[in-house]
Write an enzyme that holds these catalytic residues in place. Structure first.
Site, short mmCIF file in Angstrom:
data_model
loop_
_atom_site.label_atom_id
_atom_site.label_comp_id
_atom_site.label_asym_id
_atom_site.label_seq_id
_atom_site.Cartn_x
_atom_site.Cartn_y
_atom_site.Cartn_z
N CYS A 1 94.01 -37.48 28.13
CA CYS A 1 93.26 -37.57 29.40
C CYS A 1 93.85 -38.73 30.21
CB CYS A 1 91.76 -37.72 29.14
SG CYS A 1 91.30 -39.12 28.08
N ARG B 1 88.08 -39.09 26.71
CA ARG B 1 87.70 -37.69 26.90
C ARG B 1 88.49 -36.78 25.97
NH1 ARG B 1 88.48 -37.12 33.31
NH2 ARG B 1 90.10 -38.66 32.85
#
Length: 293
Positions: A251, A256
């Site tokens: 990410c 994430r």
């Protein structure tokens, strides 16, 4: 086994997850607040939430401080990880329950990091802080008083982590699947600088060549819980991200993509998944790094 535990086990088993034991429901956590064999850890993107109110008995993991090397862009080493666990009264036999905001971004990030140092007794509270609050369960501002313990970590398992050299070397590997879990706007390069995250800046926008765009949030239901295994298999399988492939997630800084790593490895049972935590803040700043838009 209590009624809540039986219900939780039945729900997770019905979900078809490869490792249903890594998830617990809010009701299970509520029943185990006084269990000395469990340590609840809140890991938030918004580090001020803990002080506003947290699950009784939970300790705070501040990702800006607790698990970052003081000089290099890296995590704490084995010895500092042991000190952190000891400070929280965690032993090698303690069951850790992680939860947080943003659908458990940083809870899954913590799960990934703790896994690297060999802690196996871990669970994610399904739905995270949002679900706990929605159900109007108790919150407190009281910080628990904890007696330090003795903790022994394993050397970091590097098989869970990808570095830029690994990503570069794999660009010509047809068996490799890169999964970009950022938003579509970040993937296309339309969005380069995220206003609220100046520490995640990059010189260039776009994505790593060949990466599949599968935003992390597609794995979550509206209430922050994880989608069923059948739904998850459809999401990743439709992009040719399958269990037989070697997979690298990324990410901007790795949080994430750690969420997607958790989904792929723990919920779907993919055997070869690594998280590239250098992610776009590294790749988008590398001289001559190949980029697609």
């Amino acid at each position: 086994m209590s009624g809540t535990e039986q219900t939780t086990a039945a729900v997770n088993a019905a979900s078809g997850y490869a490792h249903p034991e890594v998830l617990v429901e809010t009701s299970w956590v509520a029943e185990h607040l006084e269990d000395d064999s469990i340590r609840i850890i809140e890991a938030d993107e918004d580090v001020l939430l803990y002080e506003i109110g947290h699950i009784p008995g939970a300790v705070k993991l501040d990702w800006h401080v607790d698990v970052q090397d003081r000089l290099a862009r890296d995590f704490v080493d084995q010895q500092d990880f042991e000190r952190l666990m000891s400070r929280w009264g965690i032993t090698n036999d303690t069951t850790i329950v992680l939860y947080g905001d943003k659908n458990n971004w940083y809870a899954c990030y913590s799960f990934w990091l703790f896994s690297m140092y060999g802690h196996t007794k871990m669970k994610i509270m399904n739905g995270g802080r949002t679900k706990w609050e929605a159900e109007k369960r108790p919150l407190t501002k009281a910080v628990p008083q904890i007696t330090p313990s003795t903790y022994h970590a394993q050397p970091a398992d590097e098989s869970l982590r990808a570095y830029r050299e690994d990503v570069l070397a794999g660009l010509k590997n047809p068996g490799r699947r890169l999964v970009d879990v950022r938003s579509p706007q970040e993937y296309t390069g339309e969005l380069i600088h995220m206003v609220n995250y100046p520490q995640e800046g990059a010189q260039r926008g776009g994505h790593i060549p060949g990466a599949k765009s599968i935003p992390w949030g597609t794995a979550a239901n509206a209430d922050g819980t994880f989608k069923s295994a059948e739904e998850l298999r459809q999401i990743y399988g439709s992009k040719d991200v399958t269990p037989d492939a070697e997979v690298v997630t990324y990410c901007r800084i790795g949080e994430r993509s750690a969420y997607t790593w958790f989904v792929l490895t723990r919920l779907l049972g993919y055997p070869r998944v690594r998280n590239y935590d250098g992610s776009w803040t590294e790749w988008g700043n590398l001289v001559r790094s190949p980029i697609e838009k």
